[in-house]
Scaffold this motif. Structure first.
Motif, PDB file in Angstrom:
ATOM      1  N   TYR A   1     -41.022 -55.612  57.361  1.00 29.83           N
ATOM      2  CA  TYR A   1     -41.359 -55.292  55.972  1.00 29.83           C
ATOM      3  C   TYR A   1     -40.181 -54.581  55.323  1.00 29.83           C
ATOM      4  O   TYR A   1     -39.177 -54.298  55.969  1.00 29.83           O
ATOM      5  CB  TYR A   1     -42.599 -54.387  55.919  1.00 29.83           C
ATOM      6  CG  TYR A   1     -43.882 -55.088  56.284  1.00 29.83           C
ATOM      7  CD1 TYR A   1     -44.784 -55.451  55.296  1.00 29.83           C
ATOM      8  CD2 TYR A   1     -44.193 -55.382  57.602  1.00 29.83           C
ATOM      9  CE1 TYR A   1     -45.966 -56.092  55.617  1.00 29.83           C
ATOM     10  CE2 TYR A   1     -45.370 -56.028  57.937  1.00 29.83           C
ATOM     11  CZ  TYR A   1     -46.249 -56.381  56.950  1.00 29.83           C
ATOM     12  OH  TYR A   1     -47.411 -57.016  57.267  1.00 29.83           O
TER      13      TYR A   1
ATOM     14  N   ALA B   1     -46.878 -52.134  56.579  1.00 31.62           N
ATOM     15  CA  ALA B   1     -46.448 -52.602  57.897  1.00 31.62           C
ATOM     16  C   ALA B   1     -47.210 -51.923  59.029  1.00 31.62           C
ATOM     17  O   ALA B   1     -47.339 -52.487  60.113  1.00 31.62           O
ATOM     18  CB  ALA B   1     -44.951 -52.341  58.075  1.00 31.62           C
TER      19      ALA B   1
ATOM     20  N   TYR C   1     -45.404 -49.174  53.605  1.00 34.76           N
ATOM     21  CA  TYR C   1     -46.367 -48.640  54.565  1.00 34.76           C
ATOM     22  C   TYR C   1     -47.410 -49.666  55.007  1.00 34.76           C
ATOM     23  O   TYR C   1     -48.114 -49.446  55.977  1.00 34.76           O
ATOM     24  CB  TYR C   1     -47.095 -47.433  53.970  1.00 34.76           C
ATOM     25  CG  TYR C   1     -46.175 -46.377  53.422  1.00 34.76           C
ATOM     26  CD1 TYR C   1     -45.099 -45.919  54.157  1.00 34.76           C
ATOM     27  CD2 TYR C   1     -46.389 -45.856  52.164  1.00 34.76           C
ATOM     28  CE1 TYR C   1     -44.253 -44.957  53.648  1.00 34.76           C
ATOM     29  CE2 TYR C   1     -45.546 -44.880  51.653  1.00 34.76           C
ATOM     30  CZ  TYR C   1     -44.484 -44.435  52.399  1.00 34.76           C
ATOM     31  OH  TYR C   1     -43.662 -43.488  51.895  1.00 34.76           O
TER      32      TYR C   1
ATOM     33  N   SER D   1     -40.940 -49.506  59.476  1.00 38.42           N
ATOM     34  CA  SER D   1     -41.419 -50.610  58.635  1.00 38.42           C
ATOM     35  C   SER D   1     -40.392 -51.740  58.575  1.00 38.42           C
ATOM     36  O   SER D   1     -40.765 -52.920  58.543  1.00 38.42           O
ATOM     37  CB  SER D   1     -41.779 -50.109  57.242  1.00 38.42           C
ATOM     38  OG  SER D   1     -40.653 -49.602  56.573  1.00 38.42           O
TER      39      SER D   1
END
Length: 147
Positions: free
Chosen positions: A92, A99, A97, A87
């Protein structure tokens, strides 16, 4: 191998499969119902521990060798941390999550949680079995005759 306790050995062999199947159920339904990686890891480890208690340490170590247990410990941590680093590399925050599916963040949440819980489950299974191996391999302070 000790040849007594036939019923215990047969029942153990019958229960190992359903215990592992239940562990997989808890693992993959942990984001929808109570459970998840930790509980599934403990349940999976219990299958190997019961097998070792009934059939002996040497027998269970043929099924799940100590070197493989140590690899499981590292693999679970790599999966968990790798999910976070993936991620990060996608731009991100760590363990964000969303991402994994920017168009549908709720799908990314689902995949991210499954990956993290899988890492936790593998690590917990490895830790529990490693602890069992360590205690079971200890030489007793008293021999059986001293009791």
């Amino acid at each position: 191998m000790i040849r007594h306790h036939l019923i215990l050995r047969v029942v153990t062999k019958l229960l190992i499969g359903p215990i592992m199947l239940f562990a997989l159920y808890v693992q993959f339904h942990g984001d929808y119902s109570p459970g998840g990686g930790f509980q599934a890891g403990v349940i999976m480890a219990v299958a190997f521990i019961i097998y070792g208690v009934v059939f002996g340490l040497a027998t269970v170590q043929q099924v799940l060798p100590p070197w493989l247990v140590h690899k499981l410990l590292a693999l679970g941590v790599i999966i968990y941390a790798g999910t976070g680093f993936a991620s990060l590399f996608l731009g991100y925050a760590y363990l964000d999550y969303g991402a994994f599916s920017p168009a549908h963040p709720e799908h990314g949440q689902h995949w991210g949680i499954l990956a993290v819980e899988l890492g936790v489950g593998i690590t917990v299974t490895g830790v529990m079995v490693a602890v069992y191996y360590a205690f079971a391999a200890r030489t007793p302070m008293l021999s059986d005759e001293d009791w």
